[in-house]
Scaffold this motif. Sequence first.
Motif, PDB file in Angstrom:
ATOM      1  N   ALA A 115       0.850  -1.187   0.000  1.00 56.83           N
ATOM      2  CA  ALA A 115       0.000   0.000   0.000  1.00 56.83           C
ATOM      3  C   ALA A 115       0.885   1.237   0.000  1.00 56.83           C
ATOM      4  O   ALA A 115       2.070   1.175   0.323  1.00 56.83           O
ATOM      5  N   TYR A 116       0.268   2.344  -0.363  1.00 55.91           N
ATOM      6  CA  TYR A 116       0.962   3.632  -0.346  1.00 55.91           C
ATOM      7  C   TYR A 116       0.107   4.647   0.395  1.00 55.91           C
ATOM      8  O   TYR A 116      -1.116   4.703   0.218  1.00 55.91           O
ATOM      9  N   LYS A 117       0.758   5.420   1.225  1.00 59.99           N
ATOM     10  CA  LYS A 117       0.163   6.625   1.795  1.00 59.99           C
ATOM     11  C   LYS A 117       1.294   7.560   2.180  1.00 59.99           C
ATOM     12  O   LYS A 117       2.397   7.125   2.497  1.00 59.99           O
ATOM     13  N   SER A 118       0.984   8.828   2.133  1.00 67.23           N
ATOM     14  CA  SER A 118       1.960   9.845   2.498  1.00 67.23           C
ATOM     15  C   SER A 118       1.659  10.303   3.917  1.00 67.23           C
ATOM     16  O   SER A 118       0.652  10.976   4.152  1.00 67.23           O
ATOM     17  N   MET A 119       2.501   9.924   4.851  1.00 66.00           N
ATOM     18  CA  MET A 119       2.281  10.331   6.248  1.00 66.00           C
ATOM     19  C   MET A 119       2.256  11.845   6.407  1.00 66.00           C
ATOM     20  O   MET A 119       1.401  12.363   7.130  1.00 66.00           O
ATOM     21  N   PRO A 120       3.149  12.600   5.754  1.00 66.93           N
ATOM     22  CA  PRO A 120       3.050  14.056   5.893  1.00 66.93           C
ATOM     23  C   PRO A 120       1.700  14.600   5.417  1.00 66.93           C
ATOM     24  O   PRO A 120       1.148  15.513   6.025  1.00 66.93           O
ATOM     25  N   GLU A 121       1.152  14.023   4.341  1.00 64.93           N
ATOM     26  CA  GLU A 121      -0.161  14.446   3.857  1.00 64.93           C
ATOM     27  C   GLU A 121      -1.244  14.149   4.895  1.00 64.93           C
ATOM     28  O   GLU A 121      -2.102  14.982   5.166  1.00 64.93           O
ATOM     29  N   HIS A 122      -1.195  12.952   5.477  1.00 67.68           N
ATOM     30  CA  HIS A 122      -2.196  12.575   6.481  1.00 67.68           C
ATOM     31  C   HIS A 122      -2.120  13.501   7.696  1.00 67.68           C
ATOM     32  O   HIS A 122      -3.144  13.957   8.199  1.00 67.68           O
ATOM     33  N   VAL A 123      -0.920  13.784   8.150  1.00 71.05           N
ATOM     34  CA  VAL A 123      -0.752  14.675   9.306  1.00 71.05           C
ATOM     35  C   VAL A 123      -1.261  16.081   8.986  1.00 71.05           C
ATOM     36  O   VAL A 123      -1.962  16.691   9.783  1.00 71.05           O
ATOM     37  N   LYS A 124      -0.943  16.575   7.798  1.00 66.85           N
ATOM     38  CA  LYS A 124      -1.395  17.907   7.393  1.00 66.85           C
ATOM     39  C   LYS A 124      -2.914  17.977   7.347  1.00 66.85           C
ATOM     40  O   LYS A 124      -3.523  18.933   7.846  1.00 66.85           O
ATOM     41  N   HIS A 125      -3.557  16.963   6.771  1.00 67.59           N
ATOM     42  CA  HIS A 125      -5.016  16.998   6.662  1.00 67.59           C
ATOM     43  C   HIS A 125      -5.700  16.768   8.012  1.00 67.59           C
ATOM     44  O   HIS A 125      -6.776  17.318   8.258  1.00 67.59           O
ATOM     45  N   MET A 126      -5.067  16.000   8.888  1.00 68.07           N
ATOM     46  CA  MET A 126      -5.591  15.876  10.255  1.00 68.07           C
ATOM     47  C   MET A 126      -5.525  17.235  10.955  1.00 68.07           C
ATOM     48  O   MET A 126      -6.484  17.656  11.604  1.00 68.07           O
ATOM     49  N   GLU A 127      -4.401  17.910  10.805  1.00 63.73           N
ATOM     50  CA  GLU A 127      -4.224  19.226  11.422  1.00 63.73           C
ATOM     51  C   GLU A 127      -5.225  20.235  10.856  1.00 63.73           C
ATOM     52  O   GLU A 127      -5.819  21.008  11.608  1.00 63.73           O
ATOM     53  N   ASP A 128      -5.410  20.221   9.532  1.00 64.56           N
ATOM     54  CA  ASP A 128      -6.400  21.108   8.913  1.00 64.56           C
ATOM     55  C   ASP A 128      -7.773  20.873   9.525  1.00 64.56           C
ATOM     56  O   ASP A 128      -8.489  21.817   9.870  1.00 64.56           O
ATOM     57  N   SER A 129      -8.155  19.607   9.664  1.00 67.83           N
ATOM     58  CA  SER A 129      -9.455  19.269  10.238  1.00 67.83           C
ATOM     59  C   SER A 129      -9.575  19.778  11.671  1.00 67.83           C
ATOM     60  O   SER A 129     -10.577  20.379  12.046  1.00 67.83           O
ATOM     61  N   LEU A 130      -8.527  19.558  12.471  1.00 67.38           N
ATOM     62  CA  LEU A 130      -8.543  20.026  13.862  1.00 67.38           C
ATOM     63  C   LEU A 130      -8.687  21.539  13.959  1.00 67.38           C
ATOM     64  O   LEU A 130      -9.282  22.055  14.901  1.00 67.38           O
ATOM     65  N   LYS A 131      -8.142  22.252  12.968  1.00 68.93           N
ATOM     66  CA  LYS A 131      -8.221  23.714  12.953  1.00 68.93           C
ATOM     67  C   LYS A 131      -9.529  24.225  12.360  1.00 68.93           C
ATOM     68  O   LYS A 131      -9.706  25.431  12.209  1.00 68.93           O
ATOM     69  N   GLY A 132     -10.432  23.307  12.009  1.00 68.73           N
ATOM     70  CA  GLY A 132     -11.727  23.710  11.481  1.00 68.73           C
ATOM     71  C   GLY A 132     -11.713  24.054  10.005  1.00 68.73           C
ATOM     72  O   GLY A 132     -12.630  24.695   9.498  1.00 68.73           O
ATOM     73  N   LYS A 133     -10.698  23.599   9.294  1.00 71.54           N
ATOM     74  CA  LYS A 133     -10.608  23.865   7.859  1.00 71.54           C
ATOM     75  C   LYS A 133     -11.295  22.752   7.067  1.00 71.54           C
ATOM     76  O   LYS A 133     -11.410  21.621   7.534  1.00 71.54           O
TER      77      LYS A 133
END
Length: 173
Positions: A115-133
Motif C-alpha cells: 500500500a501507499y500513503k503519504s504520512m506528511p499528507e495525512h498529518v497535514k489533513h488531520m491538522e487542517d481538520s482540527l483547525k476547522g478547515k
Amino acid sequence: MSDQSSDQNKNNQFTIIKDDPNDGHEGYGIGSISLENMSSVIVDPNEDKAYVDMEAMHARSAVERRVKFQSDPEAVENGKLYWIVWVTTDNGENGAYFAGVGSSHLIVDRSIKRAYKSMPEHVKHMEDSLKGKISIDNMDEHSKKLLKDFLADFEGGDMWKNSSDELKNALSE
C-alpha cells in the motif's frame, strides 16, 4: 447504514467534543493536541460506501491492516484508491456539527500486500481538520458524493444541517 450489522453500527459513531482536559490549568499539558473530537471516515469508492473506522486514528483501519506501506506510489500502481477523511466535530448554538474535514488518500493492492500513503499528507489533513478547515479538494467527485451522503444521513442529518455552507458547498462541487 440500515443494511449494516448492529456491531458495525455501534462503532459507526462520531466522537463529539468532550470537556477540555486543560480547562482551568495553565501548566502541564498546555499545547498538547486533543483528538477527542476527531473521527476517521473511510470512503471506499470501489464499493460505493463510507463508514466510521476509529482504528484509522492509529493507522490500524481495516483498509490499512495486513499490508506493507511503500514510500513510492508506483509500487502499488494496480492498487485501489481509498480515502481517510478526518472529521472534527464541535458544538454550536444549534448543537453538534462537522467543524473541520480533511481528506487523505491511500492506494492498496491486496494481491501483493502493499500500500501507499503519504504520512506528511495525512498529518497535514488531520491538522487542517482540527483547525476547522475544509480540505477536500484532492478528492474525486464520486468520493465526495459518497462522503456528502454519509455525513448528510448521519444520525438523522442534524449535524449536517448545523454545518457550515463552506463544507456543504465543497461537497456539492
